[in-house]
Design a protein around this motif. Structure first.
Motif, short mmCIF file in Angstrom:
data_model
loop_
_atom_site.label_atom_id
_atom_site.label_comp_id
_atom_site.label_asym_id
_atom_site.label_seq_id
_atom_site.Cartn_x
_atom_site.Cartn_y
_atom_site.Cartn_z
N SER A 248 0.85 -1.19 0.00
CA SER A 248 0.00 0.00 0.00
C SER A 248 0.89 1.25 0.00
O SER A 248 2.08 1.18 0.33
N CYS A 249 0.27 2.38 -0.37
CA CYS A 249 1.06 3.62 -0.52
C CYS A 249 0.45 4.74 0.29
O CYS A 249 -0.76 4.96 0.23
N ASP A 250 1.29 5.44 1.03
CA ASP A 250 0.81 6.64 1.72
C ASP A 250 0.57 7.74 0.67
O ASP A 250 1.17 7.71 -0.41
N ASN A 251 -0.31 8.67 1.04
CA ASN A 251 -0.63 9.76 0.11
C ASN A 251 0.42 10.87 0.25
O ASN A 251 0.38 11.65 1.19
N LEU A 252 1.34 10.88 -0.73
CA LEU A 252 2.49 11.78 -0.58
C LEU A 252 2.12 13.25 -0.60
O LEU A 252 2.73 14.05 0.10
N SER A 253 1.09 13.60 -1.41
CA SER A 253 0.83 15.05 -1.44
C SER A 253 0.23 15.49 -0.12
O SER A 253 0.57 16.58 0.38
N ASP A 254 -0.59 14.64 0.50
CA ASP A 254 -1.16 15.03 1.80
C ASP A 254 -0.08 15.04 2.89
O ASP A 254 0.02 15.98 3.68
N VAL A 255 0.73 13.96 2.92
CA VAL A 255 1.78 13.91 3.95
C VAL A 255 2.75 15.07 3.75
O VAL A 255 3.15 15.76 4.69
N GLY A 256 3.11 15.30 2.49
CA GLY A 256 4.06 16.39 2.16
C GLY A 256 3.51 17.74 2.62
O GLY A 256 4.26 18.57 3.15
N ALA A 257 2.18 17.93 2.44
CA ALA A 257 1.59 19.23 2.82
C ALA A 257 1.67 19.42 4.34
O ALA A 257 2.03 20.50 4.82
#
Ligand code: PLP
Length: 469
Positions: A248-257
């Motif tokens: 599974s993949c974490d949501n990078l744009s949300d985590v990055g924000a």
């Protein structure tokens, strides 16, 4: 051993390696060894030989005692863990690298330093990384590390150093590192715990959402707030693209924000999959890019922040390079400042061999083939109503359950592994037992998948028969 003997033995060794790998393709061995812990001490002398032995005796022991205790990752029935990056091209690159010395400064091995930096830029282009992650940008850049665990540790050390430096001057007393807090999802690899222990910082593992199994950013935000209220200092988040349990993949744009807003270092562990970086990013060509272990790429957005953590003080007794170097760009690149060890192997040779001998399109074909085979496995499996997916199929990994039951899924894996028909490795997601089927070897074919389906259905039928009687 002199050169003549090396030529004789080396040619035999190349034949041995090819025969071994082909014997696996021909399915003439079992995927897993039949040995018990401690087996080797019962077979090999407990003391080293006083007198030299012959090459023939050594190789005969390899065949008899080492191969018989080796798990054969390239075997068609080995479907555990993740893809393994063994290819003939890579084995040759590794062999060559072992005949060169090591490198740490540019001068100690210019070719090693420059090939590694160039290969990281080739990979950056292949993966569509933003330009500032390239070594030739002079802003960010990348270097090889031994493993994904090393990359996570190195990125955490750099983030720790950055945060401590930012805080100098704000407080009269230096900040104890134990007040720093790192965060990751409960599905992140245990190497994040290990890195936190080594760094002496706290780690909070947070929940993931039900649908995508991605780190919940609302939990991340509230954890950061809570920790600040307790006087702690949040500094680092490890997001994952391709978790070990189920890809599974974490949501990078949300985590990055969140990281951007809260001024946290955002590292992406994409050991298996590859993807997009934020502050730093690692992936393992030794998994899916046909490079033998060890080869892990670590890219950072800011090379100076990374080097700040590793450039050590006075060089003490180490001889210094005193002659001036005409190219200032290369003079500043001493790879010893990009990680923990001083000396490094010439690992980039195997990357160079593989990328040149396959070409980018050859590597794309390899990855697409693995994805296609995983899709084929999934669709064949789901035709049987007793099976359901435990997570969305991503990359070359299919995660499933049998009769939606932990007990039966566990029993099924036990039976299959005991029968040696296949070798599978389960995992746990949302406290439920899941069965993982990974496409592992370079030369995987549709027939492997068809056979795996037959084996799984055969054992499922036997279990059904047992429980309906
Ligand atoms: N991170 C992830 C997501 C992994 O799947 C793995 C291993 O499979 C690791 C880290 C650790 O990798 P390594 O063995 O290269 O340290």
């Amino acid at each position: 051993m002199d050169a003549a003997e090396f030529r004789r033995c080396g040619k035999q060794l190349i034949d041995f390696i090819a025969d071994y790998i082909e014997s696996l393709n021909g399915n003439r061995r079992e995927a897993m060894p039949r040995v018990l812990p401690g087996y080797l001490r019962q077979r090999l002398p407990l003391r080293p030989p006083d007198q030299p032995e012959t090459w023939e005796r050594v190789m005969s022991d390899v065949e008899e005692h080492i191969l018989s205790g080796t798990a054969h990752w390239l075997h068609p029935d080995f479907n555990a863990y993740f893809p393994i990056g063994i290819s003939y091209a890579s084995v040759l690159g590794d062999l060559l690298s072992s005949s060169f010395g090591v490198g740490f400064t540019w001068r100690s091995n210019p070719a090693l330093t420059e090939l590694e930096r160039l290969m990281l830029d080739w990979l950056a282009e292949m993966m569509g990384m933003p330009a500032h992650f390239r070594n030739d940008s002079g802003i960010g850049g990348g270097a090889l590390q031994g493993s994904a665990s090393d990359c996570v540790l190195v990125s955490m050390l750099a983030a720790r150093k950055e945060k401590l430096t930012q805080l100098i001057g704000k407080d009269a007393e230096p900040l104890p590192v134990s007040r720093l807090v790192a965060y990751c999802s409960q599905l992140a690899h245990p190497c994040v715990d290990k890195a936190a222990v080594i760094c002496g910082v706290r780690l909070r593992r947070l929940g993931y959402d039900d649908e995508n199994l991605a780190l919940r950013c609302d939990l991340l935000e509230s954890a950061v707030l809570e920790d600040r209220q307790l006087g702690l200092v949040p500094f680092y988040v490890c997001a994952v693209l391709g978790t070990t349990a189920c890809a599974s993949c974490d949501n990078l744009s949300d985590v990055g924000a969140v990281c951007h807003r809260e001024q946290l270092w955002c590292h992406v562990d994409a050991a298996y999959s590859g993807g997009r970086p934020v502050d730093s990013f690692n992936f393992n060509p030794s998994k899916w890019l046909l490079c033998t272990f060890d080869a892990s790429v670590l890219w950072v957005k800011s090379q100076s922040k990374l080097k700040d953590a590793f450039v050590s003080g006075p060089r003490a007794s180490i001889p210094v390079d005193d002659a001036p170097i005409s190219n200032p760009l290369e003079q500043i690149c001493d790879l010893k400042d990009w990680g923990i060890p001083l000396s490094r192997r010439f690992r980039s040779l195997k990357l160079w061999f593989v990328i040149r001998l396959y070409g980018v399109e050859g590597l794309q074909r390899h990855i697409r083939l693995h994805c296609r085979l995983a899709q084929s496995f999934e669709s064949q499996l789901l035709k049987d109503g007793r099976f359901q997916l435990a997570a969305k199929t991503r990359f070359s990994l299919v995660c499933f359950r049998f009769r939606d039951s932990d007990a039966l899924s566990r029993l099924l894996v036990c039976r299959i592994n005991q029968s040696r028909d296949l070798h599978l490795m389960p995992a746990s997601v949302r406290d439920r037992y899941i069965i993982r089927y990974a496409i592992v070897r370079e030369r995987a074919v549709e027939a492997d998948v068809n056979r795996a389906i037959r084996v799984i259905l055969k054992h499922a039928d036997q279990l059904d028969g047992k429980f309906s009687n």
